[in-house]
Design a protein around this motif. Structure first.
Motif, PDB file in Angstrom:
ATOM      1  N   ARG A   1       7.583 -62.204  14.361  1.00  0.00           N
ATOM      2  CA  ARG A   1       7.696 -60.883  14.970  1.00  0.00           C
ATOM      3  C   ARG A   1       7.774 -60.979  16.494  1.00  0.00           C
ATOM      4  O   ARG A   1       8.573 -60.289  17.135  1.00  0.00           O
ATOM      5  CB  ARG A   1       6.493 -60.021  14.591  1.00  0.00           C
ATOM      6  CG  ARG A   1       6.342 -59.724  13.124  1.00  0.00           C
ATOM      7  CD  ARG A   1       5.341 -58.591  12.926  1.00  0.00           C
ATOM      8  NE  ARG A   1       4.803 -58.561  11.572  1.00  0.00           N
ATOM      9  CZ  ARG A   1       5.438 -58.061  10.525  1.00  0.00           C
ATOM     10  NH1 ARG A   1       6.658 -57.584  10.671  1.00  0.00           N
ATOM     11  NH2 ARG A   1       4.861 -58.053   9.336  1.00  0.00           N
ATOM     12  N   ALA A   2       6.917 -61.810  17.074  1.00  0.00           N
ATOM     13  CA  ALA A   2       6.893 -61.930  18.531  1.00  0.00           C
ATOM     14  C   ALA A   2       8.200 -62.509  19.060  1.00  0.00           C
ATOM     15  O   ALA A   2       8.689 -62.096  20.123  1.00  0.00           O
ATOM     16  CB  ALA A   2       5.717 -62.791  18.969  1.00  0.00           C
ATOM     17  N   MET A   3       8.788 -63.445  18.329  1.00  0.00           N
ATOM     18  CA  MET A   3      10.052 -64.031  18.775  1.00  0.00           C
ATOM     19  C   MET A   3      11.179 -63.008  18.734  1.00  0.00           C
ATOM     20  O   MET A   3      12.028 -62.976  19.630  1.00  0.00           O
ATOM     21  CB  MET A   3      10.400 -65.245  17.910  1.00  0.00           C
ATOM     22  CG  MET A   3       9.504 -66.457  18.143  1.00  0.00           C
ATOM     23  SD  MET A   3       9.473 -66.989  19.884  1.00  0.00           S
ATOM     24  CE  MET A   3      11.210 -67.367  20.171  1.00  0.00           C
ATOM     25  N   VAL A   4      11.202 -62.174  17.697  1.00  0.00           N
ATOM     26  CA  VAL A   4      12.236 -61.125  17.607  1.00  0.00           C
ATOM     27  C   VAL A   4      12.128 -60.184  18.799  1.00  0.00           C
ATOM     28  O   VAL A   4      13.135 -59.826  19.431  1.00  0.00           O
ATOM     29  CB  VAL A   4      12.095 -60.350  16.284  1.00  0.00           C
ATOM     30  CG1 VAL A   4      12.999 -59.109  16.289  1.00  0.00           C
ATOM     31  CG2 VAL A   4      12.453 -61.247  15.105  1.00  0.00           C
ATOM     32  N   ALA A   5      10.914 -59.786  19.141  1.00  0.00           N
ATOM     33  CA  ALA A   5      10.715 -58.880  20.275  1.00  0.00           C
ATOM     34  C   ALA A   5      11.120 -59.542  21.588  1.00  0.00           C
ATOM     35  O   ALA A   5      11.760 -58.905  22.441  1.00  0.00           O
ATOM     36  CB  ALA A   5       9.254 -58.440  20.339  1.00  0.00           C
ATOM     37  N   ALA A   6      10.779 -60.814  21.768  1.00  0.00           N
ATOM     38  CA  ALA A   6      11.111 -61.520  23.010  1.00  0.00           C
ATOM     39  C   ALA A   6      12.614 -61.610  23.212  1.00  0.00           C
ATOM     40  O   ALA A   6      13.133 -61.307  24.301  1.00  0.00           O
ATOM     41  CB  ALA A   6      10.493 -62.913  22.999  1.00  0.00           C
ATOM     42  N   VAL A   7      13.324 -62.005  22.178  1.00  0.00           N
ATOM     43  CA  VAL A   7      14.786 -62.153  22.283  1.00  0.00           C
ATOM     44  C   VAL A   7      15.443 -60.802  22.535  1.00  0.00           C
ATOM     45  O   VAL A   7      16.343 -60.674  23.381  1.00  0.00           O
ATOM     46  CB  VAL A   7      15.342 -62.809  21.002  1.00  0.00           C
ATOM     47  CG1 VAL A   7      16.872 -62.771  21.008  1.00  0.00           C
ATOM     48  CG2 VAL A   7      14.859 -64.252  20.881  1.00  0.00           C
ATOM     49  N   GLY A   8      15.006 -59.770  21.824  1.00  0.00           N
ATOM     50  CA  GLY A   8      15.605 -58.446  21.992  1.00  0.00           C
ATOM     51  C   GLY A   8      15.437 -57.906  23.396  1.00  0.00           C
ATOM     52  O   GLY A   8      16.398 -57.408  24.001  1.00  0.00           O
TER      53      GLY A   8
END
Length: 474
Positions: free
Chosen positions: A308-315
């Motif tokens: 979840r944290a990686m998805v938010a960071a990339v977005g």
């Protein structure tokens, strides 16, 4: 407090239809409170003229409201994590409805300011206490998806506030406040029939114990606060809001940018207000794609606990270039000046197809909002994943407090920036430059999500172990 064996309290209903109704009511309320937040900015000019004050003073009202709402949410959430949450939500809704009605009836600027701050106190309950309730209805596997609807409802509410404020308030700025007051009273009545949700009922580790008649009696206390702040993921999730909301807070001025563009092309004030509201609403429709961000977060989280944290960071990081393009791409506005609201709206919608610059702007905005919208559902879900049920409302409210500070700073300071930039960049260019500069705050936000991706696996595992141990004590 412990898990205790007792006969579960009797509640009305509780079947699938009743639970669905309850979720719908909570989601709609989350939307309505953001309608209240988004109502004022499109009407800055009209309200300022009515009270004979500057627009900057109206910007300060919005900034102060963000801050008061965030501070109040901490208190609401703490009591919500200790007591019955349903009455708190009803009281909070009544308070913000009263403040919104008072805003529409205000005879001068000080009265309007006080009424808005009263509404902000009530608004603090809906987000923080409502979040705690909704997480107890959602299994961890679907948190990203369902929380995307929760976050989407808030985004839609902000858009609706922008649109309602611009359309209903183009002639009489008081009208939308009074309409929203009635909606708040209806929502309060709807709360009476919602399902009393048991704390912790969505957790797989507690499912067996709760099904056999146990009650999850753990409640937050002041001694838990060091534990909450000791979770490293909590610290990153809370702190990221300072920079993220500085950027998001500045976007409240998006209607003003398009309104100034319309004025620059010679349109009258009433027409420019409608144009600004409709364009700002259209350009924020990319937030609907937060559902995709939630789905991707759920899918990746099942493969890795840092998903979840990686998805938010990339977005967040990928959206920055698209925002910069959006504010500077030239856009030709072609609408009938002085026509009725319906005619202006139809002309704006038609220009998406007939005017290439408008179509390009819309596409850029959709991409920017789609990418940043991955932040919301995954932030909500991470708070639920990394904290036991009795801490979630309070952690959310802490994050919301920092969000409020960031949003108030972004909303207030960008107005100062517009004024300062006016000497070098005439309107509407000063708005474009100011908004572009504030989107750079997304960069440290993305970095903090990357750091959360490194700490969240351990914190999630610790919470699961804690709940499993508590369940075994029966």
């Amino acid at each position: 407090m412990t898990l205790s064996r007792r006969r579960p309290a009797r509640v009305w209903g509780g079947g699938g239809t009743h639970r669905f109704y309850s979720v719908v009511v909570f989601v709609l309320l989350a939307s309505l409170d953001n309608v209240a937040i988004g109502l004022v900015p499109p009407l800055y000019g009209a309200i300022a003229d009515s009270f004979e004050v500057s627009r900057r003073l109206l910007g300060l009202v919005t900034a102060a409201s963000f801050l008061v709402s965030a501070v109040a949410a901490v208190g609401w959430a703490y009591f919500g994590d200790r007591t019955n949450r349903k009455p708190l939500l009803m009281i909070g809704t009544l308070i913000w409805a009263a403040g919104t009605g008072g805003s529409g009836l205000a005879a001068n600027y000080p009265t309007f300011l006080v009424a808005q701050l009263v509404a902000a106190v009530g608004l603090g309950a809906v987000g923080s206490v409502g979040f705690s309730v909704v997480t107890d209805l959602i299994s961890p596997r679907r948190r990203g998806l369902v929380m995307s609807f929760w976050g989407l409802s808030q985004g839609i509410g902000t858009l609706a506030g922008t649109l309602v404020g611009g359309l209903l308030g183009a002639v009489d700025w008081r009208r939308p406040f009074l309409v929203l007051t009635v909606a708040g009273l209806v929502a309060t009545a709807a709360y009476l029939f919602t399902y009393d949700i048991r704390r912790g009922q969505s957790e797989p580790e507690l499912a067996g114990a709760l099904a056999s008649g146990a009650e999850y009696d753990y409640r937050i206390s002041r001694t838990d606060l060091p534990t909450i702040l000791g979770r490293r993921t909590n610290r990153w999730l809370i702190l990221q809001g300072l920079t993220a909301q500085a950027a998001f807070g500045s976007l409240v001025w998006l209607p003003a940018l398009f309104e100034e563009r319309a004025r620059d092309q010679g349109y009258s004030s009433a027409t420019a207000i409608v144009v600004g509201s409709v364009f700002a609403t259209l350009f924020q429709l990319g937030g609907v794609l937060s559902i995709v961000g939630g789905l991707i977060g759920d899918a990746l989280q099942r493969r890795t606990p840092s998903g979840r944290a990686m998805v938010a960071a990339v977005g967040i990081l990928a959206a920055v270039p698209f925002y910069l393009v959006l504010f500077f791409v030239p856009m030709r506005i072609n609408v009938p000046d002085g026509a009725g609201t319906g005619a202006v709206v139809r002309a704006v919608l038609g220009s998406v197809v007939t005017e290439p610059t408008v179509g390009l702007s819309l596409l850029t905005a959709l991409l920017a909002l789609a990418l940043t919208s991955a932040n919301s559902p995954n932030w909500f879900a991470l708070i639920a994943d990394t904290n036991p049920p009795e801490h979630r409302g309070t952690v959310y409210s802490m994050g919301n407090l920092v969000n409020g500070v960031g949003r108030a700073a972004g909303n207030g300071l960008v107005g100062v920036a517009f004024h300062g930039l006016r000497a070098a960049f005439p309107p509407p260019l000063n708005y474009a430059v100011g908004l572009a500069a504030f989107q750079l705050f997304f960069i440290p936000t993305g970095v903090m999500y990357w750091l959360a991706a490194r700490t969240s696996p351990k914190d999630i595992a610790d919470v699961r172990d804690l709940l499993h141990t508590r369940a075994e004590r029966l």
